[in-house]
Design an enzyme around this catalytic site. Structure first.
Site, mmCIF file in Angstrom:
data_model
loop_
_atom_site.group_PDB
_atom_site.id
_atom_site.type_symbol
_atom_site.label_atom_id
_atom_site.label_comp_id
_atom_site.label_asym_id
_atom_site.label_seq_id
_atom_site.Cartn_x
_atom_site.Cartn_y
_atom_site.Cartn_z
ATOM 1 C CD GLN A 12 58.795 -82.026 -94.854
ATOM 2 O OE1 GLN A 12 59.198 -83.033 -95.423
ATOM 3 N NE2 GLN A 12 57.715 -82.027 -94.082
ATOM 4 C CG HIS A 59 53.676 -85.001 -99.488
ATOM 5 N ND1 HIS A 59 52.481 -84.658 -98.878
ATOM 6 C CD2 HIS A 59 54.654 -84.536 -98.660
ATOM 7 C CE1 HIS A 59 52.742 -84.012 -97.748
ATOM 8 N NE2 HIS A 59 54.054 -83.920 -97.586
ATOM 9 C CD GLU A 60 58.152 -86.390 -98.610
ATOM 10 O OE1 GLU A 60 58.565 -85.247 -98.351
ATOM 11 O OE2 GLU A 60 57.365 -87.006 -97.868
ATOM 12 C CG HIS A 68 57.812 -80.900 -98.900
ATOM 13 N ND1 HIS A 68 57.284 -79.865 -98.154
ATOM 14 C CD2 HIS A 68 57.255 -82.029 -98.397
ATOM 15 C CE1 HIS A 68 56.442 -80.364 -97.250
ATOM 16 N NE2 HIS A 68 56.406 -81.687 -97.379
ATOM 17 C CB CYS A 121 52.458 -82.205 -94.524
ATOM 18 S SG CYS A 121 54.096 -81.522 -94.873
ATOM 19 C CG LEU A 122 56.315 -85.339 -90.673
ATOM 20 C CD1 LEU A 122 57.718 -85.928 -90.817
ATOM 21 C CD2 LEU A 122 55.647 -85.839 -89.396
ATOM 22 N N GLY A 162 57.930 -89.999 -95.046
ATOM 23 C CA GLY A 162 58.780 -89.297 -96.004
ATOM 24 C C GLY A 162 59.255 -87.991 -95.394
HETATM 25 O O1 GNR Z 1 54.412 -88.855 -92.837
HETATM 26 C C1 GNR Z 1 53.772 -88.458 -93.815
HETATM 27 N N1 GNR Z 1 52.641 -89.112 -94.177
HETATM 28 C C2 GNR Z 1 51.983 -88.899 -95.369
HETATM 29 C C3 GNR Z 1 50.713 -89.428 -95.501
HETATM 30 C C4 GNR Z 1 50.005 -89.267 -96.674
HETATM 31 C C5 GNR Z 1 50.575 -88.568 -97.707
HETATM 32 C C6 GNR Z 1 51.827 -88.008 -97.580
HETATM 33 C C7 GNR Z 1 52.542 -88.178 -96.419
HETATM 34 S S1 GNR Z 1 54.134 -87.512 -96.282
HETATM 35 C C8 GNR Z 1 54.226 -87.259 -94.551
HETATM 36 C C9 GNR Z 1 55.622 -86.807 -94.153
HETATM 37 C C10 GNR Z 1 55.910 -85.467 -94.785
HETATM 38 O O2 GNR Z 1 55.429 -84.432 -94.438
HETATM 39 N N2 GNR Z 1 56.719 -85.479 -95.810
HETATM 40 O O3 GNR Z 1 56.987 -84.337 -96.473
HETATM 41 NI NI NI Z 2 55.280 -83.027 -96.158
#
Ligand code: GNR
Ligand code: NI
Length: 167
Positions: free
Chosen positions: A51, A133-134, A137, A91-92, A46
């Protein structure tokens, strides 16, 4: 095709409250294309616009193994949720940190697609975790905000140190 640089915690820009999209046009679709390129390159499941330093309410998701199920959501809103589940998140924007977070197990989401058409989606499991999660953000929230202050500080110090060493 353009991969954009990903901002890292504790960059204050990741705390921006993103603005609703008013017009789904070619400019916005170019952002979405770049977000998919950036997400698949990373790789991640995601990515949210802030980001990559764009503060409009856009997220992309692909939880498939093959990377062949791209999903773009514009102005996403959670309109229903059920249950709770704890899972490990990364999270990236917080490279190298993986911690358990509690989220709703199942969600119903309303959004616009890349043509500006409204649609609804029901998600569970990893897809539900990722969409929550997104959307966090877009509201300037990061998964580390659910951790203890001690854990968050430890992660922040590690990333600040890495950043200094890259200078
Ligand atoms: O790549 C991602 N893997 C992930 C794994 C578990 C819960 C959430 C994520 S999202 C993350 C990519 C990211 O930072 N998206 O904002
Ligand atoms: Ni993230």
């Amino acid at each position: 095709m353009a991969i954009r640089p990903i901002l890292h915690f504790p960059d204050p820009r990741l705390r921006t409250l993103c603005k609703p999209v008013e017009q789904v046009d070619d400019d916005l679709r170019a952002l979405i294309d770049d977000m998919f390129d950036t997400m698949y390159d990373a790789p991640g499941i995601g990515l949210a616009a802030p980001q990559v330093g764009d503060f409009r309410r856009v997220i992309v998701v692909d939880i498939s193994e093959e990377g062949n199920a791209p999903l773009a959501l514009i102005n996403p809103e959670i309109i229903g949720s059920e249950g709770a589940e704890i899972s490990e998140e990364g999270c990236l924007s917080v490279p190298g940190a993986y911690e358990k977070v509690e989220r709703a197990e199942q969600i119903r989401v309303k959004a616009l697609d890349k043509h500006g058409e409204p649609f609804e989606l029901e998600a569970h499991g990893l897809e539900a975790v990722c969409i929550q999660h997104e959307i966090d953000h877009l509201n300037g929230k990061l998964f580390v905000d659910y951790l203890s202050g001690l854990k968050r500080e430890r992660i922040r110090k590690k990333l600040e140190k890495q950043k200094r060493q890259n200078m």
